[in-house]
Design a protein around this motif. Structure first.
Motif, PDB file in Angstrom:
ATOM      1  N   PHE A 170       0.703  -1.500   0.090  1.00 12.16           N
ATOM      2  CA  PHE A 170       0.156  -0.544   0.024  1.00 12.16           C
ATOM      3  C   PHE A 170       0.950   0.837   0.196  1.00 12.16           C
ATOM      4  N   VAL A 171       1.808   1.033   1.150  1.00 12.20           N
ATOM      5  CA  VAL A 171       2.638   2.532   0.802  1.00 12.20           C
ATOM      6  C   VAL A 171       3.175   2.386  -0.674  1.00 12.20           C
ATOM      7  N   LEU A 172       3.928   1.239  -0.402  1.00 10.03           N
ATOM      8  CA  LEU A 172       4.866   1.685  -2.290  1.00 10.03           C
ATOM      9  C   LEU A 172       4.273   2.354  -3.124  1.00 10.03           C
ATOM     10  N   GLY A 173       2.425   1.579  -2.991  1.00 11.03           N
ATOM     11  CA  GLY A 173       1.925   1.738  -4.203  1.00 11.03           C
ATOM     12  C   GLY A 173       1.698   3.935  -4.701  1.00 11.03           C
ATOM     13  N   PHE A 174       1.869   4.233  -3.117  1.00  9.48           N
ATOM     14  CA  PHE A 174       1.974   6.068  -3.346  1.00  9.48           C
ATOM     15  C   PHE A 174       2.630   6.408  -3.329  1.00  9.48           C
ATOM     16  N   SER A 175       4.375   5.837  -3.451  1.00  9.69           N
ATOM     17  CA  SER A 175       4.993   5.994  -3.796  1.00  9.69           C
ATOM     18  C   SER A 175       5.283   6.492  -5.530  1.00  9.69           C
ATOM     19  N   SER A 176       5.012   5.584  -5.580  1.00 11.54           N
ATOM     20  CA  SER A 176       4.735   5.418  -7.456  1.00 11.54           C
ATOM     21  C   SER A 176       3.848   6.284  -8.173  1.00 11.54           C
ATOM     22  N   ILE A 177       1.789   6.698  -7.342  1.00  9.53           N
ATOM     23  CA  ILE A 177       1.206   7.614  -7.352  1.00  9.53           C
ATOM     24  C   ILE A 177       2.194   8.793  -7.641  1.00  9.53           C
ATOM     25  N   THR A 224      -7.135  -2.578  -2.785  1.00 10.42           N
ATOM     26  CA  THR A 224      -7.413  -4.026  -2.799  1.00 10.42           C
ATOM     27  C   THR A 224      -6.576  -4.266  -2.117  1.00 10.42           C
ATOM     28  N   VAL A 225      -5.461  -4.094  -1.393  1.00 12.15           N
ATOM     29  CA  VAL A 225      -4.793  -4.559  -0.339  1.00 12.15           C
ATOM     30  C   VAL A 225      -4.770  -4.113   0.865  1.00 12.15           C
ATOM     31  N   LEU A 253     -10.436  -7.050  -8.939  1.00 10.33           N
ATOM     32  CA  LEU A 253      -9.259  -5.956  -8.538  1.00 10.33           C
ATOM     33  C   LEU A 253      -7.679  -6.540  -8.233  1.00 10.33           C
ATOM     34  N   PHE A 254      -7.383  -7.220  -7.974  1.00  9.23           N
ATOM     35  CA  PHE A 254      -5.867  -7.356  -7.829  1.00  9.23           C
ATOM     36  C   PHE A 254      -5.265  -7.557  -9.249  1.00  9.23           C
ATOM     37  N   TRP A 255      -6.229  -7.550 -10.304  1.00 15.85           N
ATOM     38  CA  TRP A 255      -5.507  -7.687 -11.648  1.00 15.85           C
ATOM     39  C   TRP A 255      -5.310  -6.124 -12.761  1.00 15.85           C
ATOM     40  N   ILE A 256      -6.841  -5.975 -12.364  1.00 14.18           N
ATOM     41  CA  ILE A 256      -6.784  -4.593 -12.611  1.00 14.18           C
ATOM     42  C   ILE A 256      -5.969  -3.408 -12.793  1.00 14.18           C
TER      43      ILE A 256
END
Lengths: 537, 200, 94
Positions: A170-177, A224-225, A253-256
């Motif tokens: 979840f946290v890593l996703g924010f970095s990417s966003i 999702t996570v 959701l995961f694969w979206i």
């Protein structure tokens, strides 16, 4: 850190010149080049960990039955190998390292649009990666769900530390966003005068398309996570049929997210290749417009096809049919790129310097990865090879043989610019050769094993699969040797090698026009551009 | 750090809008789940929806829409140089946020006191469609409540920036962006309200 | 880079929008108390879309932004619609 080398500061060391604040001058720097190097060090560290885990997996599989670890440890090994390689390495690697280093200079900007946000992204990455590592030790032991965290195993069955690992993602996703938000704004607002949309480099185009995927698909991963964590803590029953939920919705959701994420991984790599090939063929890129638009087309088509990961999950036949059909759409823009690269090389004056060698390996290996992708994209054949080593072979051909080789090519192409020094090209060529041999020896047998029916994610297998598994494991040893040789040579060269000059490859894009290493804020005066980026005629 | 003296307004707003897209998609994931589960259990969803308080739902809709008006007018007021009105409206918005959260608190505690909360013995006894409706209700309104909290925090921060004069009629993009975030919170609620409170 | 003065929207525009939003809220509550069958959800969603349109175009100044903002918003909403729509290829036919 690279500062050490600058002790012999006879020549100007540009942004590498010690700021007098030591380590703080780095970890609180908002200079996009320093942040790029921070990402380089952090991401490569995790890459080493991921390689080590993969090495252990192969070692375990050298013989049937228990070899070095037990089944539970093996489950944790492949889960962590997946989580680290996907979320900590291959997703951020090109945008965060090379994108940060190169893109602002290529468009003639002094920095990204939001420099402090850029630094924040790095810190969020570091925090997320620390959480991922913490999942190894806390709770009920390292997670054993596979990197996909499929329910109900992840929410109800396993007692391992999935909560921490999912929070880390979840946290890593924010970095990417946030990196995505930053890059799109930068490319929109900070292009130097004369850098029109069709004078952008193709690497920048690829990053732009990637950033859109990061923005539009990333949040779906976050939710999702987050739901996995909520399920584990509160038991709301989102994916539990007894409570009205549907486990297949988790997979949707995961694969979206995770299917478009595949293009977050490969698109920037394709961008690197599109910059390398014209430079070393001494020809303008063939079909600039087609390559640029195909990046956007891949990003768009990539959001239409996620359910091809679910052909055997029990979803409706209609969905299997529709998603199989849509999947073939992605092949079109990908093939457009390959044809254009090959056409660029045709009758070019090709020099086989290390970056070009990586680009060539990329094309071949990506082709194998892409074509095996068509085998599993068609529902009929997928049912035969689903969850076998064919899948493992396929995505390693795309991700390692494609994206990671492109990244290595990018490192050999651009790092001399940022350190002002050149590595030993002969050793780099040897390392490349060893890696290509090791890589194909490691993963090609997997394609055959998969067709023969060896399932993935087991620590044991039937003895008739052993010869190819031994071959594969030996391949992993060769590959690791090549990797070590490559990195040692690369970093030795960057620290102690001969001066590289401002444009060691005589390339024509903006980053090669400024001094090496580039100064703070890149340009004394914002350049005015009136040429096309690949002007080699 | 940057030698550019002026701010890039369009850039700052573009960045904010891109971030808002990510928020829309974040809630989008939950709306996908909602759409699918509504399709699977239309009757159960209607039953469960009737148990939610239409009064609190409507009241909170009015509160949020009005607070959105306040923020929108606050931006215009600052552009016209009316700092005092801006401050009053920002304070009113934060007040509305607090009111919203108080209502939400009463609403949740009422449900919880009736034994309806995730994984509760009373809830898990009921038909699956209702269980998943309440699960989604708690997750969606919880996540939305979190955004109300963050939005209010942002507005308080901007309130002090306006008061100190750091945000003023010449340099108001921070207020505008905080306002955009607040409108987004409103926007999400505009969909949550009919989907959760008005299903029949 | 252009320093944009920013368009000042008059207060009465906002107040008019707010009144419309209130009326729409009342309408959606009233309509929801009538039994229209499956149409209920579509009417509710239709009104919600209209309300959010008003918020986006007036309160959020989209009306006064350059075209690219609207194009991007369209892309984001299109992608969300695709995610929901394609999921129903599975759900509808299961």
């Amino acid at each position: 850190m690279a500062e050490i080398s600058s002790a012999s500061a006879k020549s100007d060391r540009g942004f590498l010149t010690p700021s007098g604040r030591g380590l703080f001058g780095w970890i609180f720097s908002t200079d996009h080049k320093r942040i790029g190097l921070l990402y380089l060090y952090a991401i490569l560290t995790f890459f080493m960990v991921g390689v080590f885990l993969g090495f252990l997996i192969r070692l375990e599989l050298i013989a049937p039955g228990r070899t070095i670890v037990n089944a539970q440890t093996y489950n944790a090994l492949f889960t962590l190998h997946g989580v680290i390689m996907i979320f900590l390495f291959i997703i951020p690697v090109v945008p965060a390292i090379l994108g940060n280093l190169v893109m602002p200079i290529q468009i003639g900007a002094r920095d990204v649009a939001f420099p402090r946000l850029n630094l924040l992204s790095w810190w969020i990455y570091v925090i997320g990666s620390m959480m991922a590592l913490a999942s190894l030790f806390g709770g009920g032991g390292p997670p054993d769900t596979g990197w996909t965290f499929y329910v109900p195993f992840s929410t109800e069955a396993t007692t391992t530390n999935v909560t921490m690992a999912a929070s880390a993602v979840f946290v890593l996703g924010f970095s990417s966003i946030l990196t995505g938000v930053n890059f799109i704004t930068t490319i929109h607002r900070l292009r130097a005068p004369g850098v029109t949309w069709f004078r952008l480099t193709l690497f920048t185009w690829a990053l732009y398309a990637t950033a859109w995927i990061q923005i539009l698909a990333g949040p779906i991963l976050a939710i999702t996570v987050a739901l996995i964590v909520v399920e584990r803590v509160f038991g709301t029953g989102m994916f539990d049929p007894l409570k009205g939920g549907d486990p297949l919705m988790y997979q949707h959701l995961f694969w979206i997210y995770s299917h478009p994420a595949v293009y977050i991984m490969i698109l920037p790599g394709m961008g690197i290749i599109s910059d390398i090939i014209p430079t070393f063929s001494r020809k303008p890129i063939f079909g600039y417009w087609a390559i640029a638009v195909s990046s956007l087309a891949i990003a768009f088509a990539g959001s239409l096809v996620w359910s091809h990961h679910m052909f055997t999950s029990g979803m409706s036949d209609m969905a299997v049919f529709v998603f199989s059909l849509l999947t073939f759409l992605v092949a079109i823009p990908s093939a457009v790129k390959v044809f254009n690269w090959v056409a660029t090389m045709y009758k070019g004056s090709i020099s086989l310097d290390p970056p070009m060698l990586y680009a060539l390996a990329f094309i071949v290996q990506f082709l194998i990865g892409g074509l095996t992708g068509l085998v599993i994209g068609s529902a009929g054949t997928d049912i035969h090879v689903h969850d076998t080593y064919f899948i493992v072979g396929h995505f390693h051909y795309v991700m390692f043989g494609g994206a990671a080789f492109a990244f290595f090519g990018g490192l050999h192409f651009w790092l001399p610019k940022f350190f002002g020094r050149m590595y030993n090209k002969k050793i780099a060529t040897w390392a490349w050769g060893i890696m290509v041999v090791g890589f194909n020896m490691l993963y090609f047998p997997m394609l055959i094993l998969g067709l023969q029916g060896m399932p993935r994610r087991y620590f044991d297998y039937l003895s008739r699969y052993q010869p190819l598994n031994v071959l594969s494991t030996v391949g992993s040893w060769i590959l690791v040797t090549g990797l070590i040789l490559m990195f040692v040579n690369l970093f030795r060269g960057l620290l102690r090698g001969p001066e590289a000059g401002n444009s060691p490859w005589d390339a024509r894009t903006l980053e090669w026009t400024i001094s090496s290493p580039p100064p703070h804020e890149n340009f004394e005066e914002i350049p005015v551009v009136d040429t096309y980026p690949y002007d080699y005629s | 750090m940057s030698s550019e003296a002026h701010k890039d307004y369009a850039g700052a707003k573009l960045g904010m809008w891109l971030f808002l897209f990510t928020e829309i998609l974040l809630f989008g994931g939950l709306f996908i789940l909602y759409a699918v589960y509504l399709f699977f259990h239309p009757k159960d969803f209607a039953e469960a929806s009737n148990e939610l308080s239409l009064f609190f739902g409507t009241l909170n809709t009015v509160v949020l829409l009005t607070s959105s008006l306040c923020v929108a007018v606050a931006v215009s007021a600052l552009q016209k140089g009316n700092r005092k009105l801006t401050l009053i409206l920002l304070a009113a918005t934060v007040g509305a946020a607090v009111l919203f959260l108080i209502n939400k608190f009463f609403e949740w505690s009422d449900k919880i006191s009736h034994g309806i909360f995730p994984d509760s013995p009373i809830l898990t006894e009921r038909v699956p469609g209702e269980v998943v409706f309440f699960g989604l209700y708690y997750i969606t309104t919880g996540l939305h409540g979190l955004h109300v909290l963050i939005g209010a925090g942002l507005l308080i921060w901007v309130f002090f920036l306006v008061r100190s004069g750091a945000v003023n009629e010449k340099d108001f993009v921070t207020l505008e962006n905080a306002g955009l975030y607040w409108h987004l919170v409103d926007l999400i609620w505009i969909f949550i309200f009919p989907l959760y409170y008005l299903i029949l | 880079m252009d320093l944009e003065a920013g368009h000042i929207v008059p207060y009465r525009t906002f107040i008019f929008v707010w009144i419309t939003l209130m009326v729409l809220t009342l309408t959606t509550v009233l309509v929801s108390r009538m039994d229209l069958g499956p149409l209920n959800i579509w009417v509710a969603l239709g009104i919600a879309c209209f309300k959010s349109g008003l918020v986006i175009f007036y309160f959020m100044h989209m009306q006064y932004e350059r075209l690219i903002f609207r194009a991007y918003l369209f892309v984001a909403l299109l992608i969300l619609a695709i995610f929901i729509g394609l999921t129903f290829f599975d759900v509808l036919y299961r």
